[in-house]
Scaffold this active site. Structure first.
Site, mmCIF file in Angstrom:
data_model
loop_
_atom_site.group_PDB
_atom_site.id
_atom_site.type_symbol
_atom_site.label_atom_id
_atom_site.label_comp_id
_atom_site.label_asym_id
_atom_site.label_seq_id
_atom_site.Cartn_x
_atom_site.Cartn_y
_atom_site.Cartn_z
ATOM 1 N N ARG A 1 0.643 -1.150 0.003
ATOM 2 C CA ARG A 1 0.109 -0.060 0.072
ATOM 3 C C ARG A 1 0.863 1.253 0.102
ATOM 4 O O ARG A 1 0.269 2.500 -0.171
ATOM 5 C CB ARG A 1 -0.892 0.236 1.079
ATOM 6 C CG ARG A 1 -1.897 -1.102 1.373
ATOM 7 C CD ARG A 1 -2.914 -1.085 0.274
ATOM 8 N NE ARG A 1 -3.974 -2.116 0.244
ATOM 9 C CZ ARG A 1 -4.517 -2.842 -0.624
ATOM 10 N NH1 ARG A 1 -4.040 -2.859 -1.783
ATOM 11 N NH2 ARG A 1 -5.532 -3.540 -0.577
ATOM 12 N N ASN B 1 -0.497 -1.405 -7.396
ATOM 13 C CA ASN B 1 -1.788 -0.650 -7.261
ATOM 14 C C ASN B 1 -1.530 0.341 -6.167
ATOM 15 O O ASN B 1 -2.403 0.269 -5.113
ATOM 16 C CB ASN B 1 -2.807 -1.385 -7.214
ATOM 17 C CG ASN B 1 -3.225 -2.520 -6.112
ATOM 18 O OD1 ASN B 1 -2.151 -2.684 -5.691
ATOM 19 N ND2 ASN B 1 -4.187 -2.908 -5.919
ATOM 20 N N ASP C 1 -1.721 -12.894 -1.562
ATOM 21 C CA ASP C 1 -2.657 -11.700 -2.070
ATOM 22 C C ASP C 1 -2.930 -10.797 -0.811
ATOM 23 O O ASP C 1 -4.082 -10.499 -0.586
ATOM 24 C CB ASP C 1 -4.051 -12.164 -2.760
ATOM 25 C CG ASP C 1 -4.497 -10.739 -3.399
ATOM 26 O OD1 ASP C 1 -4.025 -9.873 -3.402
ATOM 27 O OD2 ASP C 1 -5.424 -11.097 -4.275
ATOM 28 N N ASN D 1 -11.484 -10.666 -4.359
ATOM 29 C CA ASN D 1 -11.470 -10.644 -6.083
ATOM 30 C C ASN D 1 -10.162 -11.548 -6.335
ATOM 31 O O ASN D 1 -9.245 -11.019 -6.102
ATOM 32 C CB ASN D 1 -11.368 -9.299 -6.358
ATOM 33 C CG ASN D 1 -11.607 -9.307 -7.952
ATOM 34 O OD1 ASN D 1 -11.602 -10.508 -8.402
ATOM 35 N ND2 ASN D 1 -11.880 -8.100 -8.588
HETATM 36 O O1 DOR Z 1 -9.327 -8.953 -3.472
HETATM 37 C C1 DOR Z 1 -8.389 -8.199 -3.923
HETATM 38 N N1 DOR Z 1 -8.102 -7.108 -3.172
HETATM 39 N N2 DOR Z 1 -7.919 -8.794 -5.047
HETATM 40 C C2 DOR Z 1 -7.236 -7.993 -5.863
HETATM 41 O O2 DOR Z 1 -6.839 -8.276 -6.994
HETATM 42 C C3 DOR Z 1 -6.807 -6.500 -5.335
HETATM 43 C C4 DOR Z 1 -6.667 -6.521 -3.888
HETATM 44 C C5 DOR Z 1 -6.415 -5.161 -3.429
HETATM 45 O O3 DOR Z 1 -5.498 -4.421 -3.831
HETATM 46 O O4 DOR Z 1 -7.112 -4.849 -2.128
#
Ligand code: DOR
Length: 471
Positions: A94, A124, A335, A308
């Site tokens: 983050r 991201n 993840d 996701n």
């Molecule tokens: O659940 C998810 N959270 N899937 C992703 O692909 C991105 C991630 C996030 O950045 O929070």
């Protein structure tokens, strides 16, 4: 036995970060004069083909020997497993921009607590890591404050928008080996093909979040009986499978390297299995939540289960497990997706997707895969360390554990039970789906280039006299 206490422990309390980590390309590592022997430890080293008891001597930042000898400080490690430090191909730290959820310091402290010595943070962030400046910023933060090595992933497209490629060449020049718009699928086959072609120039890897958005729209959970019952819009499995199929075809045509993240459906596993059999240069990962949890959990409407790709059904969980067992899926990746309570603890439809994972991955793997006999312990270590390191060209992690290799190691007790307490997490966020779960397998020590980042289950505060021989 080791010096740690109690058969039932907890994730230790958070401590300040900043530590001995080096990070991508820095290759640093302070010189030490320290000397320690972990005696009578079970060495599980898939890269070296070893599973057996030994004394392991660490001298300075390296393994000095694996055998019968012992020198320096002796730490009785009988009952513990010594393995190469874990390597996570898929985390979200983050920083920059999302420091209320996590920072490089807090996320890598959680990583070390979970036994990791290397992590690959996704792009991201805010700003997006779509050019070398942000990559260098993350590397600098890692040098200053990380508790494990950090190998940033660069974005495929500018602003994760899917239209124009990011500065792949400039990012490759500062050491990026993998590009991903994680969370944002590359919808255009043309852009995806361009990305694969460019990445091939550096033999780098493209990792595409597989979600055909024309099928998912504003989906809230897996599409099936459960979504009908709960009245939530469904995310059909075909949205993942179609895009994985497309990407495998594109990668094969170009002879490019592709990595499939967070595999969640049985058909995706089958597609990857078939592609591997045909020689496509594909690797894949599965998350602990996708090989453990199902859409049944969503009945609680607790957004901690919103992720996701979404939690699927039992047959998918079983297929993902089978894919890990036969090597179709190379790696277990978390993840790790921290979200602060004020964002995550809202009504289901407004909550963001994502779950924590770094502090529970090893124990969930032991509890759900090793104890039930899906994976042997060496196979689990291969999936958590050796294969992810190899698949991402990460040198110095993943073993082998042998004379002269960097001492990036984890020592854990696979028989020790503990209860997941989110309040004691090192993450800045609390969104673990395993809260309250009793798990087997607890980390006692993590070493990064011969220095403790975790010692006796406690994070080592930077600045502590943490030379290994200073007991
Ligand atoms: O659940 C998810 N959270 N899937 C992703 O692909 C991105 C991630 C996030 O950045 O929070």
């Amino acid at each position: 036995m080791s010096s740690s206490s109690g058969a039932v422990g907890h994730i230790p309390l958070a401590v300040r970060s900043a530590a001995p980590a080096a990070g991508l390309l820095s290759g640093s590592g302070r010189s030490h004069q320290s000397l320690v022997t972990f005696t009578d430890v079970r060495v599980v080293d898939p890269a070296g083909g070893r599973d057996g008891a030994a004394n392991v001597i660490i001298e300075g930042d390296r393994v000095a020997s694996v055998g019968r000898e012992s020198r320096g400080l002796r730490i009785d490690a009988s009952g513990l497993v010594l393995a190469p430090g874990l390597v996570d191909l898929h985390v979200h730290l983050r920083e920059p921009g999302g420091e209320d959820a996590e920072t490089v310091a807090s996320g890598t402290t959680a990583a070390a607590a979970g036994g990791f010595t290397a992590v690959c943070p996704m792009a991201n962030t805010q700003p997006v890591a779509d050019h070398a400046g942000v990559i260098e910023q993350v590397l600098r933060l890692a040098r200053e404050a990380a508790m494990c090595d950090v190998y940033p992933v660069g974005a495929i497209t500018r602003g994760l928008a899917g239209a124009e490629l990011g500065e792949l060449g400039a990012m490759a020049a500062v050491g990026v080996r993998c590009f991903s718009d994680d969370g944002h699928p590359v919808q255009s086959a043309h852009v995806m093909r361009q990305a694969l072609a460019y990445a091939r120039t550096w033999d780098a890897i493209i990792c595409n979040h597989a979600e055909e958005r024309t099928l998912t729209g504003d989906a809230q959970m897996h599409e099936g009986i459960q979504s009908d019952l709960l009245g939530l819009t469904g995310w059909p499995r075909e949205a993942e499978e179609l895009m994985v199929a497309r990407d495998l075809i594109l990668a094969r045509g170009l002879g490019a390297r592709i990595h499939v993240p967070h595999v969640s459906t049985a058909e995706t596993v089958a597609l990857i299995r078939a592609a591997k059999a045909r020689g496509t240069r594909v690797t894949a990962e599965a998350t602990p939540h996708h090989f453990t949890l199902t859409d049944q959990q969503v009945a609680s409407y607790d957004p901690v289960y919103k992720v996701n790709p979404p939690l699927r059904v039992k047959t998918d969980v079983e297929a993902v497990r089978a894919g890990l067992a036969d090597g179709t899926i190379d790696a277990i990746a978390t993840d790790h997706a921290p979200h602060p309570p004020e964002d995550k603890e809202r009504e289901w439809s407004a909550a963001p997707c994502g779950m924590l994972g770094l502090e529970t991955a090893l124990a969930v793997t032991i509890t759900e895969l090793v104890r039930p006999g899906v994976l042997t312990l060496p196979d689990a270590i291969a999936a958590l360390s050796t294969r992810p390191a190899r698949s991402r060209d990460i040198v110095g992690h993943g073993g082998p554990i042998a004379e002269g290799t960097p001492a990036n190691l984890v020592l854990f007790d696979p028989e020790e039970r503990w209860t997941v307490d989110p309040g004691r997490s090192h993450s800045r966020s609390r969104n673990t789906p395993f809260a309250g779960r009793e798990l087997w397998g607890r980390v006692h020590h993590t070493l990064l280039r011969g220095r403790f980042t975790v010692r006796d289950g406690e994070s080592v505060t930077p600045g502590d006299d943490d030379e290994i021989g200073d007991a």
